[in-house]
Design an enzyme around this catalytic site. Structure first.
Site, mmCIF file in Angstrom:
data_model
loop_
_atom_site.group_PDB
_atom_site.id
_atom_site.type_symbol
_atom_site.label_atom_id
_atom_site.label_comp_id
_atom_site.label_asym_id
_atom_site.label_seq_id
_atom_site.Cartn_x
_atom_site.Cartn_y
_atom_site.Cartn_z
ATOM 1 N N HIS A 199 24.802 28.781 37.799
ATOM 2 C CA HIS A 199 25.291 28.569 39.153
ATOM 3 C C HIS A 199 25.568 29.889 39.758
ATOM 4 O O HIS A 199 25.329 30.008 40.904
ATOM 5 C CB HIS A 199 26.708 27.594 39.130
ATOM 6 C CG HIS A 199 26.135 26.219 38.377
ATOM 7 N ND1 HIS A 199 27.081 25.888 37.467
ATOM 8 C CD2 HIS A 199 25.386 25.499 38.686
ATOM 9 C CE1 HIS A 199 26.648 24.551 37.262
ATOM 10 N NE2 HIS A 199 25.782 24.297 38.072
ATOM 11 N N LYS A 231 29.715 9.869 37.078
ATOM 12 C CA LYS A 231 30.294 10.362 36.094
ATOM 13 C C LYS A 231 31.561 10.578 35.997
ATOM 14 O O LYS A 231 31.968 11.006 37.072
ATOM 15 C CB LYS A 231 29.539 11.875 35.736
ATOM 16 C CG LYS A 231 28.238 11.758 35.188
ATOM 17 C CD LYS A 231 27.796 13.127 34.681
ATOM 18 C CE LYS A 231 26.423 13.589 35.160
ATOM 19 N NZ LYS A 231 26.299 15.193 35.343
ATOM 20 N N ARG A 275 15.663 24.380 37.403
ATOM 21 C CA ARG A 275 15.342 25.234 36.247
ATOM 22 C C ARG A 275 14.092 25.002 35.414
ATOM 23 O O ARG A 275 13.439 25.440 34.960
ATOM 24 C CB ARG A 275 16.619 24.485 35.250
ATOM 25 C CG ARG A 275 17.903 25.289 35.362
ATOM 26 C CD ARG A 275 19.020 24.312 34.841
ATOM 27 N NE ARG A 275 19.091 23.082 35.656
ATOM 28 C CZ ARG A 275 20.075 22.210 35.412
ATOM 29 N NH1 ARG A 275 20.924 22.492 34.580
ATOM 30 N NH2 ARG A 275 20.127 20.997 36.071
ATOM 31 N N SER A 317 25.870 22.303 32.885
ATOM 32 C CA SER A 317 27.091 21.932 32.460
ATOM 33 C C SER A 317 27.521 20.897 31.571
ATOM 34 O O SER A 317 28.281 20.922 30.589
ATOM 35 C CB SER A 317 27.859 21.590 33.865
ATOM 36 O OG SER A 317 27.857 22.203 34.840
#
Ligand code: ADP
Length: 170
Positions: free
Chosen positions: A23, A47, A96, A134
């Site tokens: 990030h 979440k 990514r 994360s």
């Protein structure tokens, strides 16, 4: 849409639970592309986060402090509404893998439908960060793995102490 958008302003929305070096790399590169970059710290309704919204905002403010054109704000609504709040013409996202590509592509199409004036801009993850997420870092922390090469030291310490608190509460 009524308000004109500002060309040099971008937002970078995400959950950042917690912020990691992948990030940070997107933020640093974004700060060179845009005059002003606002990191938007959101909530993910699917979440339960490790860190509260306020904790995440606080942590990111600490680590982006050296970047004078970067600021950090929490938000609870749509990312496009957050972008409008700052009259941002661009929404920055990182990519990514090809699996990111699928979800990011759908999200950018949805955001385009919601507000066609806001352009999503993607930065490809640099190779050393392309495996970082994360979720993975929270798992490594939970099992006591080494985190030094993935997180700023202040975030590593906060994550390790949050893991200890959660384990003590069980
Ligand atoms: P989300 O917004 O999907 O909850 P994150 O908060 O982890 O996920 O990520 C915010 C943005 O940063 C997303 O565009 C994500 O693809 C991107 N990102 C996450 N990890 C990396 C990384 N290692 N390198 C580059 N970009 C990343």
């Amino acid at each position: 849409m009524t308000t004109a958008l500002r060309r040099g302003v971008a937002v970078y929305p995400g959950t950042f639970d917690p912020i990691h070096l992948g990030h940070m790399d997107v933020i640093q590169r974004g700060s060179r592309l845009f005059e002003r970059l606002v990191v938007g710290v959101g909530i993910n309704p699917d979440k339960a986060p490790f860190f509260t919204l306020e904790e995440r905002v606080e942590m990111i403010r600490l680590v982006v402090a050296p970047l004078s054109n970067v600021s950090v704000q929490g938000f609870t609504g749509l990312a496009v509404s957050f972008a409008r709040e700052f009259e941002a013409s661009a929404m920055l996202r990182g990519l990514r893998t090809t699996s990111d590509m699928e979800s990011e592509f759908s999200m950018s199409l949805m955001n385009f439908n919601l507000d066609p004036d806001i352009e999503t801009v993607f930065l490809m993850a640099k190779e050393p960060h392309s495996h970082l997420s994360s979720t993975l870092l929270r798992q490594i922390a939970t099992f006591g793995g080494k985190l030094d090469s993935f997180l700023p030291p202040v975030v590593r310490d906060a994550l390790q102490s949050r893991v200890r608190e959660r384990q003590a509460a069980k």
